[in-house]
Design a protein around this motif. Structure first.
Motif, PDB file in Angstrom:
ATOM      1  N   ASN A   1       0.808  -1.223   0.000  1.00  0.00           N
ATOM      2  CA  ASN A   1       0.000   0.000   0.000  1.00  0.00           C
ATOM      3  C   ASN A   1       0.841   1.274   0.000  1.00  0.00           C
ATOM      4  O   ASN A   1       0.551   2.233   0.724  1.00  0.00           O
TER       5      ASN A   1
ATOM      6  N   VAL B   1       2.124   4.748  -1.757  1.00  0.00           N
ATOM      7  CA  VAL B   1       1.530   5.751  -2.641  1.00  0.00           C
ATOM      8  C   VAL B   1       2.644   6.446  -3.408  1.00  0.00           C
ATOM      9  O   VAL B   1       3.645   6.873  -2.824  1.00  0.00           O
TER      10      VAL B   1
ATOM     11  N   ILE C   1      -2.885   6.363  -7.725  1.00  0.00           N
ATOM     12  CA  ILE C   1      -3.078   5.024  -7.170  1.00  0.00           C
ATOM     13  C   ILE C   1      -3.727   4.146  -8.229  1.00  0.00           C
ATOM     14  O   ILE C   1      -4.845   4.438  -8.677  1.00  0.00           O
TER      15      ILE C   1
ATOM     16  N   LEU D   1      -7.645   1.610  -6.325  1.00  0.00           N
ATOM     17  CA  LEU D   1      -8.131   2.179  -5.071  1.00  0.00           C
ATOM     18  C   LEU D   1      -8.786   1.140  -4.176  1.00  0.00           C
ATOM     19  O   LEU D   1      -8.886   1.336  -2.966  1.00  0.00           O
TER      20      LEU D   1
ATOM     21  N   THR E   1      -7.720  -1.615  -3.151  1.00  0.00           N
ATOM     22  CA  THR E   1      -6.769  -2.203  -2.209  1.00  0.00           C
ATOM     23  C   THR E   1      -5.878  -1.152  -1.557  1.00  0.00           C
ATOM     24  O   THR E   1      -4.923  -1.495  -0.874  1.00  0.00           O
ATOM     25  N   SER E   2      -6.187   0.117  -1.775  1.00  0.00           N
ATOM     26  CA  SER E   2      -5.340   1.182  -1.255  1.00  0.00           C
ATOM     27  C   SER E   2      -5.784   1.597   0.141  1.00  0.00           C
ATOM     28  O   SER E   2      -6.985   1.601   0.454  1.00  0.00           O
TER      29      SER E   2
ATOM     30  N   GLN F   1      -8.544   6.000   0.737  1.00  0.00           N
ATOM     31  CA  GLN F   1      -9.822   5.928   0.042  1.00  0.00           C
ATOM     32  C   GLN F   1     -10.402   7.326  -0.067  1.00  0.00           C
ATOM     33  O   GLN F   1     -10.786   7.929   0.937  1.00  0.00           O
TER      34      GLN F   1
ATOM     35  N   ASP G   1     -11.422   1.225 -11.821  1.00  0.00           N
ATOM     36  CA  ASP G   1     -10.462   0.442 -11.033  1.00  0.00           C
ATOM     37  C   ASP G   1     -10.519  -1.039 -11.398  1.00  0.00           C
ATOM     38  O   ASP G   1      -9.508  -1.748 -11.352  1.00  0.00           O
TER      39      ASP G   1
END
Length: 765
Positions: free
Chosen positions: A215, A217, A522, A525, A527-528, A531, A545
């Motif tokens: 995760n 960025v 990203i 999103l 799995t990020s 949010q 996505d």
């Protein structure tokens, strides 16, 4: 004060950006500025261009670059009509300090934080829509077009705590020169932020950990020489782990322990001993408890301070919830995944509460010395409360105020530098607890190493701690508390403007990937950890996505600069509407034709009655002076509709007008029963041998035939469009009827002169 003019040397090649930080207690407008990258590249060369644009305060004197209004914008959730008056002072302040000629190219952002996050999605959408409408229609600043992000795109939206952390990380490294140097030499700082409700961390893991970390960025920035620097940053937020909410949980914990002891013994104290309060301080606390809690745990209790910092550290440690299940391989506290931190490479800057509890309370800001900080906190907590008040009053009289002038509302720090007993006294009451909480979060939670040197930490200050860190191989201080660098405050709004200034640097090529916000970089999103907050506007992100990983890299949003899914959707909508209209073209044409003919019919009736010498009102014949009727005027106003209705229909449209008159066979008078508006002409033709040609009129005059033309009872054809030709026709007539060649207007003008009388009876010779 009028806005500055472009002839001011300070404004030469200067760019501006405006950010409104819409917080829970108020909205603060901040104006930033920087030199245009093209001008800088003409003036500077070499290593000077291996840097980001120099972003600073947006006013020349530096004092009027910021303005705040109260309350928070979220308070208008049920009164969106009041948002315009609320934002007007901020907008006027910006227009006053930015030249009008530069405003259309100046980006304006209103980014809402904690207060707006607490509203329902519907109310969020209402507030953002009203805000967008006001800013768009009452200013000339650059505002994004509508997009799936919101009605004003990214210009007006709600940001998450993680986005605040990312922008703060950019601001810290920008001010601390963390983005300078080559890729191998560049070493960024981690960012720590703590408020009343939450605490955040943002840092770049080591190169080895980046391969295993989850995760991360992407943060991309473009330097003045058009080169791109790329960092992969981890960011997360612990809600409920700010100082005020941690205090609420701590109070609830002490009350539960007190009630358990009192239920077992009748000799229990009537008050609760609190080691996290200065000695002999007495306060009353009512904890925030769920509805299922007992009446005892919801009632007010008296707390008496014992002033033991060491016991306070032990009492607050369980609040970190380090025993919570960790779904991943590595967690710090409360079961939240954080990649392993290499403190020999990652050095952290703490802002907000980290700064308030060190520098403005103990005078220990800057390089962090754990031993010195713990000693100062222990001495403060052990003091008698009355002695603390006396020292504070003495400081006020000398102009040296204690605390930080911090204003708190609903557990959130909303302002600093607002002095007064109502502000300072609550801060002094909670200082012991906040100091202990800072120590536990730093060392037991995040894992910042304690620098312990019995021979050197007895009388050290911040500078010596930095030297000690160097001897221990840690390089720069592992942790520093800061509020500003120079005269520029460390703020997430600064990070946002650094990113915007980087976007405006010209790319090295037209095919270069554009610079975007980290949230837009990203790839997935779903799995990020970040949010984005999207109120119920049209949103294609979920669909995009799911299919983005099936698209070629050149067709993704990051490469194109816009959403290909949204583009295809709008193309489909336009194509569907066009196809529907095409399929309905005959019905639409028929409807338009009826609409036009309804107006055309009245005009034709009037015209033919005038040619017949009839009065439009049933009286005397009309005046020879022609004047347009209302129906004629309305017909003239509809030429486009008339042309559309007549397409392909001129030859086949039947005559719409029927005029009937009584006929007498004994008098030989004949009257037309149907007249076509299409004109025809009579012309003489020689008679064929043996009689008339078939279908010729008995008088030897050929008449053009128009389909749909009526016939008289003797079989002769009525000439379409010429009533006068009927009345003047004779069997022995072999001349051209000139009156039928004349325009209708000319005929109607000569009715009264007797030149031609359309109603004269027809006599057979």
């Amino acid at each position: 004060m009028p806005p500055p003019t472009v002839v001011d040397p300070w404004l030469a090649s200067r760019r501006f950006g405006v950010v409104i930080d819409a917080g829970s207690s108020g909205s603060r407008l901040q104006i930033y500025s920087w030199k245009d990258a093209r001008t800088v590249r003409q003036q500077e060369k070499g290593d000077a261009l291996r840097a980001l644009p120099q972003v600073g305060k947006g006013t020349e004197d530096g004092e009027e670059w910021s303005l705040k209004v109260e309350p928070g914008i979220s308070s208008f959730a049920d009164n969106v009509e009041g948002i315009g008056a609320y934002l007007r002072p901020l907008l006027e302040h910006a227009t006053t300090h930015i030249p009008p000629s530069l405003q259309p190219e100046t980006p304006l952002f209103l980014l809402a934080t904690a207060g707006m996050r607490l509203l329902s999605p519907e109310k969020q959408a209402d507030v953002l829509k009203a805000t967008c409408d006001f800013l768009r229609f009452h200013s000339h600043f650059r505002i994004d077009d509508p997009s799936p992000t919101g009605p004003c795109g990214s210009s007006v939206r709600i940001i998450t705590g993680e986005e605040e952390g990312l922008y703060g990380w950019i601001a810290v490294n920008y001010l601390m020169d963390g983005f300078k140097g080559s890729d191998e030499e560049r070493l960024t700082y981690g960012f720590l932020d703590m408020g009343g409700a939450s605490t955040q961390i943002a840092f770049e893991p080591s190169k080895e950990e980046q391969e295993k970390a989850q995760n991360l960025v992407d943060v991309r920035l473009r330097l003045l020489d058009s080169s791109i620097i790329h960092h992969r940053v981890f960011v997360t937020t612990w809600l409920g782990y700010g100082t005020n909410q941690a205090r609420e949980r701590y109070v609830g914990q002490l009350i539960n322990e007190f009630e358990d002891i009192r239920s077992l013994s009748d000799d229990a104290e009537e008050h609760i001993d609190d080691p996290c309060l200065p000695k002999d301080l007495v306060i009353t606390n009512t904890p925030v408890q769920p509805e299922s809690a007992s009446s005892h745990s919801k009632s007010a209790h008296k707390f008496v301070g014992t002033g033991s910092f060491e016991q306070c550290l032990q009492k607050t440690l369980p609040l970190l919830n380090k025993d919570a299940p960790c779904p991943d391989s590595h967690c710090l506290f409360n079961g939240v995944y954080v990649p392993p931190i290499d403190f020999s490479a990652s050095h952290f800057i703490g802002v907000s509460e980290y700064w308030y509890s060190t520098e403005q309370s103990f005078g220990l800001g800057g390089s962090y010395d754990f031993v010195q900080y713990e000693r100062a906190a222990s001495e403060f907590c052990s003091q008698d409360w009355t002695q603390i008040l006396k020292e504070h009053e003495a400081s006020r009289e000398q102009g040296h105020l204690g605390g930080d002038g911090e204003v708190e509302e609903s557990g959130v720090v909303v302002d600093t530098g607002k002095w007064g007993l109502d502000v300072e006294i609550p801060r002094l009451q909670m200082q012991c607890f906040k100091a202990a909480w800072i120590v536990n979060v730093l060392h037991e939670g995040i894992g910042v190493p304690r620098i312990v040197d019995p021979g050197g930490n007895v009388t050290t200050d911040g500078d010596s701690v930095a030297a000690q860190a160097q001897t221990k191989g840690l390089g720069r201080p592992t942790f520093q508390s800061m509020d500003s660098v120079g005269d520029i405050a460390i703020s997430w709004t600064l990070g946002k403007m650094v990113l915007e200034a980087s976007k405006e640097v010209p790319a090295a090529s037209t095919t270069a990937r554009p610079i975007v916000d980290p949230i837009d970089d990203i790839p997935d999103l779903s799995t990020s950890p970040v949010q984005p907050i999207r109120p119920p506007f049209l949103d294609f992100d979920g669909l995009e996505d799911k299919i983005s990983h099936h698209l070629p890299p050149s067709l993704t949003r990051h490469s194109l600069g816009f959403s290909p899914i949204a583009f295809l959707f709008y193309v489909f909508v336009v194509a569907f509407a066009s196809m529907t209209l095409y399929r309905m073209r005959h019905r639409l044409r028929s409807t338009i034709r009826r609409f036009v003919n309804k107006r055309d019919r009245a005009y034709l009736v009037d015209g033919y009655m005038m040619e017949e010498g009839q009065s439009l009102a049933g009286g005397s014949p009309p005046s020879p002076v022609w004047s347009p009727s209302p129906s004629r005027m309305s017909f003239q106003l509809l030429p486009p509709l008339k042309r559309l209705s007549n397409l392909g229909l001129r030859a086949s449209r039947p005559s719409p007008i029927t005029i009937s008159r009584e006929s007498s066979t004994r008098s030989g008078q004949y009257s037309p029963v149907r007249v076509s508006p299409l004109r025809s002409f009579s012309f003489p033709v020689p008679k064929a041998q043996g009689g008339l040609a078939p279908h010729d009129p008995p008088n030897g005059t050929a008449t053009s035939f128009v389909p749909g033309s009526p016939r008289l009872h003797d079989g002769s054809i009525v000439s379409n469009g010429s009533v006068s030709s009927l009345s003047s026709r004779s069997r022995n007539n072999s001349h051209i009827n000139l009156s039928s060649l004349a325009p209708r207007q000319a005929v109607s003008r000569t009715l009264s002169s007797g030149l031609h009388t359309p109603t004269a009876p027809y006599h057979e010779e």
